[in-house]
Write an enzyme that holds these catalytic residues in place. Structure first.
Site, PDB file in Angstrom:
ATOM      1  N   GLY A  11       0.835  -1.204   0.000  1.00  0.00           N
ATOM      2  CA  GLY A  11       0.000   0.000   0.000  1.00  0.00           C
ATOM      3  C   GLY A  11       0.867   1.250   0.000  1.00  0.00           C
ATOM      4  O   GLY A  11       1.941   1.258   0.595  1.00  0.00           O
ATOM      5  N   GLU A 104       5.530  -5.670   5.636  1.00  0.00           N
ATOM      6  CA  GLU A 104       5.879  -7.077   5.887  1.00  0.00           C
ATOM      7  C   GLU A 104       5.965  -7.908   4.606  1.00  0.00           C
ATOM      8  O   GLU A 104       6.833  -8.777   4.488  1.00  0.00           O
ATOM      9  CB  GLU A 104       4.859  -7.715   6.844  1.00  0.00           C
ATOM     10  CG  GLU A 104       3.419  -7.527   6.362  1.00  0.00           C
ATOM     11  CD  GLU A 104       2.397  -8.408   7.096  1.00  0.00           C
ATOM     12  OE1 GLU A 104       1.233  -7.999   7.137  1.00  0.00           O
ATOM     13  OE2 GLU A 104       2.759  -9.475   7.580  1.00  0.00           O
ATOM     14  N   THR A 126       4.691   1.471   6.526  1.00  0.00           N
ATOM     15  CA  THR A 126       3.266   1.125   6.606  1.00  0.00           C
ATOM     16  C   THR A 126       2.567   2.146   7.490  1.00  0.00           C
ATOM     17  O   THR A 126       3.091   2.508   8.546  1.00  0.00           O
ATOM     18  CB  THR A 126       2.995  -0.293   7.169  1.00  0.00           C
ATOM     19  OG1 THR A 126       1.608  -0.391   7.491  1.00  0.00           O
ATOM     20  CG2 THR A 126       3.795  -0.612   8.419  1.00  0.00           C
ATOM     21  N   ASP A 128       0.157   1.415   9.137  1.00  0.00           N
ATOM     22  CA  ASP A 128      -0.336   0.647  10.285  1.00  0.00           C
ATOM     23  C   ASP A 128       0.640   0.634  11.465  1.00  0.00           C
ATOM     24  O   ASP A 128       0.258   0.292  12.580  1.00  0.00           O
ATOM     25  CB  ASP A 128      -0.609  -0.803   9.874  1.00  0.00           C
ATOM     26  CG  ASP A 128      -1.823  -0.944   8.967  1.00  0.00           C
ATOM     27  OD1 ASP A 128      -2.427   0.082   8.625  1.00  0.00           O
ATOM     28  OD2 ASP A 128      -2.165  -2.086   8.609  1.00  0.00           O
ATOM     29  N   ARG A 267     -24.593   6.298  13.193  1.00  0.00           N
ATOM     30  CA  ARG A 267     -24.087   6.460  11.829  1.00  0.00           C
ATOM     31  C   ARG A 267     -22.636   5.999  11.798  1.00  0.00           C
ATOM     32  O   ARG A 267     -21.941   6.060  12.807  1.00  0.00           O
ATOM     33  CB  ARG A 267     -24.126   7.930  11.402  1.00  0.00           C
ATOM     34  CG  ARG A 267     -25.513   8.503  11.292  1.00  0.00           C
ATOM     35  CD  ARG A 267     -26.246   7.988  10.049  1.00  0.00           C
ATOM     36  NE  ARG A 267     -27.488   8.698   9.854  1.00  0.00           N
ATOM     37  CZ  ARG A 267     -28.662   8.359  10.387  1.00  0.00           C
ATOM     38  NH1 ARG A 267     -28.739   7.301  11.184  1.00  0.00           N
ATOM     39  NH2 ARG A 267     -29.748   9.080  10.140  1.00  0.00           N
TER      40      ARG A 267
HETATM   41  O1  F6P Z   1      -0.796  -0.777   3.940  1.00  0.00           O
HETATM   42  C1  F6P Z   1      -1.583  -1.138   5.019  1.00  0.00           C
HETATM   43  C2  F6P Z   1      -3.036  -0.988   4.664  1.00  0.00           C
HETATM   44  O2  F6P Z   1      -3.355   0.380   4.564  1.00  0.00           O
HETATM   45  C3  F6P Z   1      -3.925  -1.693   5.673  1.00  0.00           C
HETATM   46  O3  F6P Z   1      -4.208  -0.919   6.784  1.00  0.00           O
HETATM   47  C4  F6P Z   1      -5.125  -2.028   4.841  1.00  0.00           C
HETATM   48  O4  F6P Z   1      -5.775  -3.174   5.316  1.00  0.00           O
HETATM   49  C5  F6P Z   1      -4.559  -2.280   3.495  1.00  0.00           C
HETATM   50  O5  F6P Z   1      -3.345  -1.593   3.426  1.00  0.00           O
HETATM   51  C6  F6P Z   1      -5.476  -1.862   2.365  1.00  0.00           C
HETATM   52  O6  F6P Z   1      -4.886  -2.232   1.177  1.00  0.00           O
HETATM   53  P1  F6P Z   1      -5.394  -1.828  -0.280  1.00  0.00           P
HETATM   54  O7  F6P Z   1      -4.862  -0.473  -0.565  1.00  0.00           O
HETATM   55  O8  F6P Z   1      -4.784  -2.856  -1.148  1.00  0.00           O
HETATM   56  O9  F6P Z   1      -6.883  -1.840  -0.255  1.00  0.00           O
END
Ligand code: F6P
Length: 343
Positions: A11, A104, A126, A128, A267
């Site tokens: 990502g 990872e 990341t 995350d 919501r």
């Molecule tokens: O890179 C981490 C992350 O943002 C996660 O938090 C999330 O689950 C995932 O990537 C989403 O990935 P994509 O952009 O492929 O939908």
């Protein structure tokens, strides 16, 4: 002097361009290396699709989100003859070493390539913040700020309408974003993957809050949070090339359940990729720059099979293995601090 390949995988993440720029500037200006960029992560390496990375190509990118190289979730080890194709491509392009910037999955590939004799130095990325070996990854602080800004906005509308608002943030294995933005934004409930939740307890805490005269509530939920009984909720089927399920949508479920069980108007908002897009905070530009400089220094010194990392305030190098052993989960003491303010 060496010829070094750079790629961004997984990502995207605010601060990637700061890393690329730093590798190029220190790599060329100080070490006299030649840099090439691979397009779309490991896909570009497999295809031998590269572009020259020089000062001109990296001018004006420090503040820009995304990655000028493009990214993908391609896994060379899932492709026929993946390793051989990577080796052939590096040989054909005369690339001596690689700096993969990723999480990872991308760094897991890097480690396998290191085992096969390819010189690699990884840069941890990341939003995350769940990579072991480093205290922080770049991009995390920006994601937290975006989520906190959203919570601030949702607070005023929740209060105006006497509503419960469920805010879903990213966080597959770990609740770092949820805990940080929940704490910064004054959330009343924070649900994270590390602590499976009981929906009835969540509803009871919202009812208690109501009884104390608080007519609105903010619930922050990490996309990877799971109930005590059962598996993660997601609206999507299928997995990516690394076997990860596509998460997202737990807030839809919580919205319905909370409203039905408590009778409070509810919501939900899913922040999704808004958290990954746009301008990186100064913190992430600086961390990305420090990582990029350290990574190209490590390659220059032949200190390979490593990942650059932040320990305290110092940028250091750790073995790739250390970073990949298991995800870095939320520090329980941090969550306990956040909990003081719930309800
Ligand atoms: O890179 C981490 C992350 O943002 C996660 O938090 C999330 O689950 C995932 O990537 C989403 O990935 P994509 O952009 O492929 O939908």
């Amino acid at each position: 002097m060496a010829r070094i390949g750079v790629l961004t995988g997984g990502g995207d993440c605010p601060g990637l361009n700061a890393v690329i720029r730093a590798i190029v500037r220190k790599g060329i200006d100080v070490h006299g290396h030649e840099l090439v960029g691979f397009r779309y992560g490991w896909a570009g390496v497999l295809a031998g699709e590269s572009l020259p990375l020089d000062q001109e190509a990296t001018r004006g990118i420090l503040h820009r989100g995304g990655t000028i190289l493009g990214t993908s979730r391609t896994n060379p080890f899932k492709e026929a003859d993946g390793l051989e194709r990577v080796q052939a491509s590096l040989e054909r392009l005369g690339v001596d070493a690689l700096i993969p910037i990723g999480g990872e999955d991308t760094l897991g590939v890097a480690r396998r390539l290191a085992d096969a004799g390819i010189d690699v130095v990884g840069v941890p990325k990341t939003i995350d913040n769940d990579l072991a070996g480093t205290d922080f990854t770049f991009g995390f602080q920006t994601a937290v700020q975006i989520a906190t800004d959203a919570i601030d906005r949702l607070h005023t509308t929740a209060e105006s309408h006497n509503r419960v608002i469920v805010v879903e943030v990213m966080g597959r294995h770990a609740g770092w974003i949820a805990a940080y933005c929940g704490m910064a934004g004054g959330a009343d409930v924070v649900l994270v993957p590390e602590r499976p939740f009981d929906l009835e307890e969540v509803c009871e805490s919202l009812r208690r809050r109501q009884r104390r005269g608080r007519t609105f509530s903010i619930v922050v939920v990490a996309e990877g949070a799971t109930p005590k009984e059962g598996a993660a909720w997601t609206q999507h089927a299928g997995t990516d090339a690394f076997g990860h399920a596509r998460l997202g949508g737990i807030a839809v479920h919580l919205e319905r359940e909370i409203e039905e069980r408590t009778g409070f108007e509810t919501r939900m908002t899913i922040l999704g990729h808004v958290q990954r897009g746009g301008t990186p905070l100064a913190y992430d530009r600086v961390l990305g720059t420090r990582f990029g400089v350290e990574a190209v220094d490590a390659v220059t010194e032949g200190d390979v099979g490593r990942m650059v990392a932040l320990r305290g305030t110092e940028v250091v190098r750790v073995d790739l293995d250390e970073a990949l052993r298991e995800p870095k989960l939320l520090d329980p003491r941090l969550f306990e601090t956040a909990e003081v303010f719930f309800g």
